[in-house]
Every structure is written in structure tokens, then in C-alpha cells.
Scaffold this motif. Structure first.
Motif, PDB file in Angstrom:
ATOM      1  N   ASP A   1       0.861  -1.182   0.000  1.00 59.61           N
ATOM      2  CA  ASP A   1       0.000   0.000   0.000  1.00 59.61           C
ATOM      3  C   ASP A   1       0.903   1.239   0.000  1.00 59.61           C
ATOM      4  O   ASP A   1       0.730   2.158   0.774  1.00 59.61           O
ATOM      5  CB  ASP A   1      -0.938  -0.007   1.221  1.00 59.61           C
ATOM      6  CG  ASP A   1      -1.915   1.173   1.197  1.00 59.61           C
ATOM      7  OD1 ASP A   1      -2.054   1.818   0.148  1.00 59.61           O
ATOM      8  OD2 ASP A   1      -2.515   1.462   2.258  1.00 59.61           O
TER       9      ASP A   1
ATOM     10  N   HIS B   1      -2.670   1.048  11.719  1.00 63.62           N
ATOM     11  CA  HIS B   1      -2.409  -0.331  11.296  1.00 63.62           C
ATOM     12  C   HIS B   1      -0.946  -0.503  10.906  1.00 63.62           C
ATOM     13  O   HIS B   1      -0.242   0.483  10.707  1.00 63.62           O
ATOM     14  CB  HIS B   1      -3.301  -0.679  10.097  1.00 63.62           C
ATOM     15  CG  HIS B   1      -3.290   0.393   9.041  1.00 63.62           C
ATOM     16  ND1 HIS B   1      -4.224   1.405   9.006  1.00 63.62           N
ATOM     17  CD2 HIS B   1      -2.444   0.639   8.017  1.00 63.62           C
ATOM     18  CE1 HIS B   1      -3.963   2.216   7.990  1.00 63.62           C
ATOM     19  NE2 HIS B   1      -2.877   1.783   7.378  1.00 63.62           N
TER      20      HIS B   1
ATOM     21  N   GLU C   1      -5.476  13.289   9.211  1.00 63.35           N
ATOM     22  CA  GLU C   1      -6.238  12.808   8.068  1.00 63.35           C
ATOM     23  C   GLU C   1      -7.502  12.162   8.619  1.00 63.35           C
ATOM     24  O   GLU C   1      -7.490  11.009   9.041  1.00 63.35           O
ATOM     25  CB  GLU C   1      -5.454  11.781   7.245  1.00 63.35           C
ATOM     26  CG  GLU C   1      -6.175  11.466   5.947  1.00 63.35           C
ATOM     27  CD  GLU C   1      -6.151  10.026   5.485  1.00 63.35           C
ATOM     28  OE1 GLU C   1      -6.470   9.794   4.318  1.00 63.35           O
ATOM     29  OE2 GLU C   1      -5.851   9.116   6.289  1.00 63.35           O
TER      30      GLU C   1
ATOM     31  N   HIS D   1      -2.371  12.043  -3.093  1.00 61.33           N
ATOM     32  CA  HIS D   1      -1.902  10.757  -3.630  1.00 61.33           C
ATOM     33  C   HIS D   1      -3.007   9.709  -3.688  1.00 61.33           C
ATOM     34  O   HIS D   1      -2.789   8.620  -4.195  1.00 61.33           O
ATOM     35  CB  HIS D   1      -0.750  10.253  -2.758  1.00 61.33           C
ATOM     36  CG  HIS D   1      -1.206   9.969  -1.360  1.00 61.33           C
ATOM     37  ND1 HIS D   1      -1.530  10.980  -0.472  1.00 61.33           N
ATOM     38  CD2 HIS D   1      -1.442   8.800  -0.699  1.00 61.33           C
ATOM     39  CE1 HIS D   1      -1.926  10.432   0.673  1.00 61.33           C
ATOM     40  NE2 HIS D   1      -1.889   9.117   0.556  1.00 61.33           N
ATOM     41  N   ASP D   2      -4.164  10.001  -3.098  1.00 59.77           N
ATOM     42  CA  ASP D   2      -5.280   9.051  -3.104  1.00 59.77           C
ATOM     43  C   ASP D   2      -6.290   9.422  -4.185  1.00 59.77           C
ATOM     44  O   ASP D   2      -6.155  10.444  -4.852  1.00 59.77           O
ATOM     45  CB  ASP D   2      -5.975   9.054  -1.735  1.00 59.77           C
ATOM     46  CG  ASP D   2      -5.129   8.360  -0.675  1.00 59.77           C
ATOM     47  OD1 ASP D   2      -4.402   7.412  -1.017  1.00 59.77           O
ATOM     48  OD2 ASP D   2      -5.202   8.783   0.495  1.00 59.77           O
TER      49      ASP D   2
HETATM   50  C1  BGC Z   1      -3.755   6.965   2.969  1.00 61.75           C
HETATM   51  C2  BGC Z   1      -3.883   5.947   1.879  1.00 61.75           C
HETATM   52  C3  BGC Z   1      -3.716   4.561   2.476  1.00 61.75           C
HETATM   53  C4  BGC Z   1      -4.675   4.359   3.656  1.00 61.75           C
HETATM   54  C5  BGC Z   1      -4.355   3.133   4.434  1.00 61.75           C
HETATM   55  C6  BGC Z   1      -4.899   6.604   3.875  1.00 61.75           C
HETATM   56  O1  BGC Z   1      -5.903   7.285   4.177  1.00 61.75           O
HETATM   57  O2  BGC Z   1      -3.810   8.279   2.528  1.00 61.75           O
HETATM   58  O3  BGC Z   1      -2.978   6.173   0.851  1.00 61.75           O
HETATM   59  O4  BGC Z   1      -3.955   3.599   1.502  1.00 61.75           O
HETATM   60  O5  BGC Z   1      -4.608   5.432   4.552  1.00 61.75           O
HETATM   61  O6  BGC Z   1      -3.162   3.328   5.124  1.00 61.75           O
END
Ligand code: BGC
Length: 555
Positions: free
Chosen positions: A62, A105, A244, A309-310
């Protein structure tokens, strides 16, 4: 470095993945030395802070958000010394550096999880969330709906399910365990001692789980972040936390606490509504959402972004809003991912220069700290045919040389192909060419960042007041800070239009257009009248009471 305690409110941030910026070793992947070599570019662009995507040791399933070891660096990205060299050179240029911190995680390759799944008696067992049944916490939403069917995955060795809010290879840590809470504080201390200026905390709403809830935004999560904040304030003053938390406005705002939790949080509620307002050519969605996201404590700020980036996430919008977004911005199914749109800024708006300028001018003048996604300053394209979100993570385009000047490795060796779609080909969309062209997007962005710096307190810390007028296609507001004022006017539509503003409180002032310093007529008793080209905008400085000394064109 300056010692402005509110530096994060006045700053412009730049988001960059180490692997994508510049490859100094010619192995096809960017690295810390490469990033260090490109610091002068970022300094010249005018950014004040860098947000680094995860650079820790990881199997990269990921893109590094699956961390195998929190205390080491992914070998392709360089050594700890390279990291330190990068930080100290950034600081020498007065650029701060915050890094991603993934608390929720880990990777299933992480030794903690490897130990935990050895036996139910493992000392690390309780570091993760286990259950005999996958019906526990039922009803909790699945985030990666395109790849996961449950938040539980069966672990065959110890014959229990483990909990994960993201990919099944990313087991969630158990924050009810005090050792986990302490270990993460140690991770924070470790990297702050090495010179980081703070963290962008990934996926913050999901740390704790409680039956009968959505397992998001729980009070325990807020308490834990308050503890981290207190520790950072005491041990590392001046460092910051950025959340975030992709949530509805009332929940997102909670992450500021009473000014004692996060310093910043991404304005997820605002971001899609900027695009919805454009699609509908209507200022209402923007005005409405901004009213819902303010006020916040004085020592806090929203982080405003257009892309990252998402995928452009559409989880927290209504079904109707999501339809508007898909119809306008993701016509091909390939452009969609989970509940979102995997495209960069330029392709999203069909490479329309006026729209890109309008969007950036909005981001630079709305209340909050702007965050530019690498490559969007040159109008980079994407590649929706690469899997997952990789299409918006392609190598930075530096020049028209081999591999866009990113690397001299064989092109098959690059971590990702460079963009070669004719509309966005690196031969024309690249830093070197754009620096040479006075009218390029890059030079426009540099100019805007210089202007913003001149007004960094006003635009960084000032309040916002919408001006009532009849034309819904036009968004009008005043930013105010102490005795400074800026009137901002945006034509959200694809057509030329006009707007009449009643500005009795500014009667007698002569607005000065802030970008070119062009003088405007004095505000009188009659409504002030503006015509605007499609997607046109004005920033008018109302601070100078009079500027008779400036030459008017009709003087
Ligand atoms: C990040 C993603 C990531 C996810 C799981 C997020 O919100 O911005 O890029 O895949 O967390 O870690």
C-alpha cells in the motif's frame, strides 16, 4: 529557521513521495539524496513545508502505508544519514518537514504481527484486535470497497479473525493496549529527535473499536491524540500534528479539540465541494460548507488541498453530489476507484488553464493552509490504466530528457512508467520547459506563491466574510486580519459574467488588484460593478486606504 510558533498557519505545504521525486542512484526509484538535490527547486517555487509520504521499511503493498518497521527507512530511499542530510538542508532553506505517521495499522510483515500470529499466548497477541466471530462490530463500513469484502480476515494458524479497516494485509493495532499506545509515542519521539517538524497522521478516526458504534471518531481516540499533543508540546515545542480524518464537518472539526489536539486537519468536507461548485456553476455548496467548518480554535488551521496521492474521495458527500462528481469528472469507469476518482488536477479539469488557475487561486485565498500535490504545479497528467492509485503517483517530470529527467535508469527499471499521453507528455509538461516559458503554469504558480507570501498573515490567519450579491455563479468574499482586507471574486462558470457588489463599508477606498498591482476605481455610493471572463477571478487589496501615489492608467 524562523521561530514563528504559528508557522503552519502562514505556510504553503508541498506533498511529495520520496520515490517519485528524483532518483540520485539511478536504480529507477527516487531517494532522499534526490529529494535533497531538488530542495532549491522547492525553495524557488516558494513552499514553506514539505509533507513526506511514508518512507519507512515496507513491503509496499500500500505504497508504504503498510509499515514493516517503524524505526528504519525503506532501503531504496536511502540511509538514515541521507534522511538527516535532507532534513538539515531543508531547514537551512527555512523549509520544514512533516512526515506521514501510520498509527492505525501495520503491515502483516511487521514483526509485531508476525509474533502475534504465532500463538494466542504470544506477548504481542493483544497488540492486535482478534475475534472468534466476524460478526463483531457489524455494520462498520468498509473503506476499500473495491478490494475488501469484510473488516475481518481469518488467521489460520491461531484460528481467529483479525480486524483491519483497510487492506487485509494491514492489521489494525489495538489501542486499548497501553503498550501499543506507548510504543507509538516512542516512534514519534524517535523521528522528532531526528529533526522532523511534525506528522501527518494517517487514518486517525479508526484507532479504537466499540461495539454498537461506527468505530470512528470515538472519545478514546480524541483522548489519545490529546496525550500525544501534550507530549509533543512539552518535549518538542514547535512541532505539529495534521489529521487525516475524512469525515463530515461536525466530526472533522472535533479533531482540533479546544486547541489542544491537532494543530491542523485536512479540510475533506471542503475539497469535493470546490469541484461540485464548479460543476454546478454555483457558489452555494462552497459557502454552505465553509460556514459549517468554521469557526475553529485560533491556534488551529484547516489544510486545504485540491488533489493528493489518493483517489479524490467521495465518501462524505450525498449520493446526489457523488453523481454530479462522477458525471463531470469521471466519465470512464477506469477513472473511478472505491468511492472516488483517481485523477490528477489537470486531467480532472480537462487541462483547462483558466480552471486550474481559478482552483489554485481559491485554494490560496480560502481560510486554511494550502497543500500542493507534487507535479500539479506543472500541470502533470495521470495514467488511469495503472492499478490502484498508482496513476497519480508517476515520476516527477523534470525535463524532456530520458525518463523525464527523473532517473537515468533503463526505463523498464522505473518504479512506474512516466506519463506519455500526448496531452501531458513529459516532453512538454516538465519543469525545465516551464521555467523557460514566461506564461507557463509553473511560473504562474511561483508568482501566486510570492503574492500569497506578501499576504501570508491575512490569508493564513484572517477571517472570511461572504458578500451577499445576486449572481450565484460568482463567489465573493472578504478576508480580514487586523487592519488588512482582501476582496476575492471568482467566476465559477464557463461563461463570462458580471456581478454588482454593494460595498458601503468600503466606500472611499481604491482597490488595488493584488497580483499585478493594477489600480481599480474608487468605491462610491453606487454598486461596484465587475465583469469576469469564464473562470476568471480577482484578488483586490483593500488594505491601503488610498493609493493616490500609484499611477492610474487614466492619470
Ligand atoms: C492513505 C492511503 C492509504 C490508507 C491506508 C490513507 O488514508 O492516505 O494512501 O492507503 O490510509 O493506510
Amino acid at each position: 529557521m524562523d521561530n514563528n510558533p504559528l508557522w503552519y498557519r502562514d505556510a504553503v505545504f508541498y506533498e511529495v513521495p520520496v520515490k517519485s521525486f528524483f532518483d540520485s542512484t539511478n536504480d529507477g526509484t527516487g531517494d532522499f539524496n534526490g529529494l535533497r538535490m531538488k530542495l532549491p527547486y522547492l525553495h524557488d517555487l516558494g513552499v514553506d513545508a514539505i509533507w513526506l509520504l511514508p518512507f519507512y521499511k515496507s513491503p509496499l503493498k500500500d505504497d508504504g502505508y503498510d509499515i514493516a518497521d517503524y524505526y528504519s527507512i525503506q532501503p531504496e530511499y536511502g540511509t538514515l544519514d541521507d534522511f538527516k542530510g535532507f532534513i538539515s538542508e531543508a531547514h537551512a532553506l527555512n523549509i520544514r518537514v512533516v512526515a506521514d505517521l501510520v498509527l492505525n495499522h501495520v503491515s502483516d510483515q511487521n514483526q509485531w504481527f508476525q509474533d502475534a500470529k504465532k500463538s494466542r499466548d504470544s506477548p504481542k497477541r493483544d497488540w492486535f484486535v482478534w475475534s472468534d466471530s466476524d460478526a463483531k462490530y457489524s455494520g462498520v463500513r468498509i473503506i476499500f470497497i473495491d478490494s475488501e469484502i469484510s473488516n475481518w480476515t481469518w488467521e489460520p494458524n491461531t484460528k481467529q479473525y483479525y480486524w483491519h479497516r483497510f487492506y487485509s494485509h494491514q492489521p489494525d493495532l489495538n489501542y486499548d493496549n497501553p503498550e501499543v499506545r506507548e510504543e507509538m509515542k516512542n516512534v514519534i519521539r524517535y523521528w522528532l529527535r531526528l529533526g522532523l517538524d511534525g506528522f501527518r497522521c494517517d487514518a486517525v478516526p479508526y484507532l479504537f473499536e466499540r461495539e454498537g458504534t461506527s468505530c470512528e471518531n470515538l472519545p478514546e481516540t480524541h483522548e489519545y491524540f490529546k496525550e500525544i499533543r501534550k507530549m509533543m508540546d512539552e518535549e518538542f515545542p514547535g512541532t505539529i500534528l495534521l489529521a487525516e480524518a475524512n469525515q463530515w464537518p461536525s466530526d472533522a472539526k472535533q479533531y482540533f479539540g479546544k486547541g489542544d489536539e491537532f494543530h491542523m486537519a485536512f479540510n475533506f468536507p471542503l475539497m469535493p465541494r470546490i469541484f461540485i461548485s464548479l460543476a454546478r456553476e454555483n457558489s452555494f455548496p462552497l459557502i454552505n460548507i465553509i460556514s459549517q467548518t468554521l469557526p475553529i480554535p485560533d491556534n488551529c488551521d484547516w489544510a486545504i488541498f485540491l488533489r493528493n496521492h489518493d483517489e479524490l474521495t467521495l465518501e462524505m458527500v450525498t449520493d446526489e453530489e457523488r453523481d454530479i462528481m462522477y458525471n463531470e469528472y469521471a466519465k470512464l469507469p477506469k477513472m473511478r476507484l472505491n468511492l472516488g476518482i483517481r485523477r490528477r488536477l489537470a486531467p480532472l479539469v480537462d487541462n483547462d488553464r483558466a480552471t486550474m488557475e481559478l482552483l489554485n487561486a481559491l485554494m490560496f485565498s480560502l481560510p486554511g493552509t494550502p497543500i500542493i500535490y507534487y507535479g500539479d504545479e506543472i500541470g502533470m497528467g495521470d495514467n488511469v490504466y495503472l492499478g490502484d492509485r498508482n496513476g497519480v503517483r508517476t515520476p516527477m517530470q523534470w525535463s524532456y530528457d530520458r525518463n523525464a529527467g527523473f532517473s537515468t535508469a533503463d526505463n523498464e527499471q522505473l518504479y512506474s512508467p512516466v506519463v506519455t499521453n500526448p496531452n501531458y507528455h513529459y516532453e512538454s509538461v516538465n519543469v525545465e520547459s516551464e521555467l523557460r516559458s514566461g506564461s507557463s503554469l509553473l511560473n504562474w504558480m511561483k508568482k501566486m506563491l510570492r503574492v500569497r507570501k506578501n499576504y501570508s498573515e491575512l490569508l493564513g490567519r484572517g477571517g472570511i466574510r461572504f458578500i451577499d450579491q445576486k449572481n450565484r455563479r460568482v463567489l465573493t468574499y472578504v478576508r480580514e486580519y487586523k487592519d488588512q482586507r482582501m476582496l476575492c471574486i471568482f467566476n465559477l462558470s464557463r461563461r463570462p459574467t458580471y456581478v454588482e457588489l454593494n460595498l458601503p463599508e468600503f466606500r472611499g477606498l481604491k482597490p488595488l488588484e493584488a497580483i499585478t498591482k493594477s489600480p481599480f476605481p474608487r468605491i462610491g455610493d453606487l454598486p461596484y460593478f465587475f465583469t469576469l471572463p469564464p473562470r476568471g477571478f480577482f484578488w483586490l487589496n483593500l488594505t491601503v486606504p488610498d493609493h493616490e501615489d500609484e499611477k492610474d492608467f487614466d492619470d
